[in-house]
Write a protein that holds these residues in place. Structure first.
Motif, PDB file in Angstrom:
ATOM      1  N   ALA A   1     -10.668   0.709   0.473  1.00 49.00           N
ATOM      2  CA  ALA A   1      -9.993   1.634  -0.437  1.00 49.00           C
ATOM      3  C   ALA A   1     -10.107   1.156  -1.876  1.00 49.00           C
ATOM      4  O   ALA A   1     -10.268   1.952  -2.806  1.00 49.00           O
ATOM      5  CB  ALA A   1      -8.532   1.782  -0.032  1.00 49.00           C
TER       6      ALA A   1
ATOM      7  N   PHE B   1      -5.521   7.824  -2.001  1.00 49.20           N
ATOM      8  CA  PHE B   1      -5.479   7.155  -0.704  1.00 49.20           C
ATOM      9  C   PHE B   1      -4.107   6.534  -0.465  1.00 49.20           C
ATOM     10  O   PHE B   1      -3.536   5.906  -1.348  1.00 49.20           O
ATOM     11  CB  PHE B   1      -6.551   6.057  -0.614  1.00 49.20           C
TER      12      PHE B   1
ATOM     13  N   GLN C   1       0.826  -1.200   0.000  1.00 46.30           N
ATOM     14  CA  GLN C   1       0.000   0.000   0.000  1.00 46.30           C
ATOM     15  C   GLN C   1       0.863   1.254   0.000  1.00 46.30           C
ATOM     16  O   GLN C   1       0.594   2.223  -0.707  1.00 46.30           O
ATOM     17  CB  GLN C   1      -0.916  -0.005   1.230  1.00 46.30           C
TER      18      GLN C   1
ATOM     19  N   ILE D   1      -3.671   7.616   7.562  1.00 48.38           N
ATOM     20  CA  ILE D   1      -4.178   7.555   6.196  1.00 48.38           C
ATOM     21  C   ILE D   1      -4.291   8.975   5.658  1.00 48.38           C
ATOM     22  O   ILE D   1      -4.491   9.924   6.417  1.00 48.38           O
ATOM     23  CB  ILE D   1      -5.536   6.831   6.097  1.00 48.38           C
TER      24      ILE D   1
ATOM     25  N   ARG E   1      -9.441  10.775  -1.152  1.00 47.85           N
ATOM     26  CA  ARG E   1     -10.567   9.887  -0.881  1.00 47.85           C
ATOM     27  C   ARG E   1     -10.489   9.268   0.516  1.00 47.85           C
ATOM     28  O   ARG E   1     -11.204   8.303   0.809  1.00 47.85           O
ATOM     29  CB  ARG E   1     -10.619   8.773  -1.933  1.00 47.85           C
ATOM     30  N   ALA E   2      -9.635   9.802   1.370  1.00 46.06           N
ATOM     31  CA  ALA E   2      -9.471   9.222   2.707  1.00 46.06           C
ATOM     32  C   ALA E   2     -10.776   9.230   3.492  1.00 46.06           C
ATOM     33  O   ALA E   2     -11.140   8.246   4.154  1.00 46.06           O
ATOM     34  CB  ALA E   2      -8.384   9.965   3.483  1.00 46.06           C
TER      35      ALA E   2
ATOM     36  N   VAL F   1     -13.041   6.492   2.236  1.00 43.60           N
ATOM     37  CA  VAL F   1     -12.637   5.172   2.721  1.00 43.60           C
ATOM     38  C   VAL F   1     -13.073   4.987   4.175  1.00 43.60           C
ATOM     39  O   VAL F   1     -13.598   3.935   4.554  1.00 43.60           O
ATOM     40  CB  VAL F   1     -11.113   4.984   2.578  1.00 43.60           C
TER      41      VAL F   1
END
Length: 211
Positions: free
Chosen positions: A206, A42, A34, A139, A143-144, A147
């Motif tokens: 995510a 993200f 990730q 994070i 788009r955090a 999510v």
């Protein structure tokens, strides 16, 4: 109490050099993959080995507040769901007489509990190291919030939840403490026992949120 405090400090000093293992060791490959993705939407990473101490005390007791501030560098916040901050620590409001103190940088020895116990003395208060039972995940990205909203019931709109605040909640089945640290950035305190589950469910969430 004094001898007990000295013993705690001596034990903490002796463990310098001991190899620490991340609470998220089981999800290490998942986190590494990730972190390797360069995405503005993200990103997720662990902030391991923070000092984490749960403190109970009475805000109406000046001796407790002064003793706390002498170690942490700031008094505990009195406003619900807010964060106080010093050069080395931040303090998360968990309840009218309960706070979570976090070091802002990784530590090799958990000495904060012993320092607090030493100054609290006979005050009606308690300080308990919980660092081995929790970790912190960060994070960030455009788009955090999306999510997070997949598994967290809080209203995460920037007007409602912003830096300087914190809240206890859940992410799917994992209990968390959520701290916004920027417009699109959050730190999440999660129990060690939920660490692997938390990482995997967040990565799944995510993946289902379009970039």
């Amino acid at each position: 109490m004094l001898n007990d405090t000295k013993d705690r400090l001596q034990v903490a000093e002796r463990i310098v050099g001991v190899r620490l293992e991340s609470p998220l060791v089981g999800a290490a490959n998942l986190l590494k993959a990730q972190e390797g993705r360069t995405s503005k939407a993200f990103a997720m990473r662990e902030l391991p080995f923070r000092d984490l101490v749960n403190v109970r005390g009475e805000l109406g007791d000046p001796a407790f507040v002064a003793a706390f501030a002498s170690v942490v560098g700031c008094p505990p916040p009195s406003t619900p769901n807010t964060v106080a901050r010093s050069d080395q620590y931040d303090v998360l409001w968990l309840g009218p007489d309960e706070w979570l103190v976090r070091s802002l940088a990784p530590v090799q020895t958990g000495m904060l509990e012993a320092k607090l116990v030493a100054v609290l003395g006979e005050a009606y208060a308690a300080a308990v190291d919980v660092g081995s039972g929790y970790t912190v995940v960060e994070i960030e990205g455009t788009r955090a919030r999306d999510v997070l909203s997949r598994g967290c019931p809080l209203d995460l709109h920037p007007r409602m939840f912003q830096p300087g605040q914190c809240a206890q909640s859940v992410y799917f089945k994992a209990s968390i403490v959520l701290i916004p640290t920027g417009d699109d950035r959050f730190e999440i305190v999660v129990r060690r026992s939920f660490g692997d589950y938390f990482c995997r469910i967040m990565v799944d969430a995510a993946a289902s949120v379009a970039p």
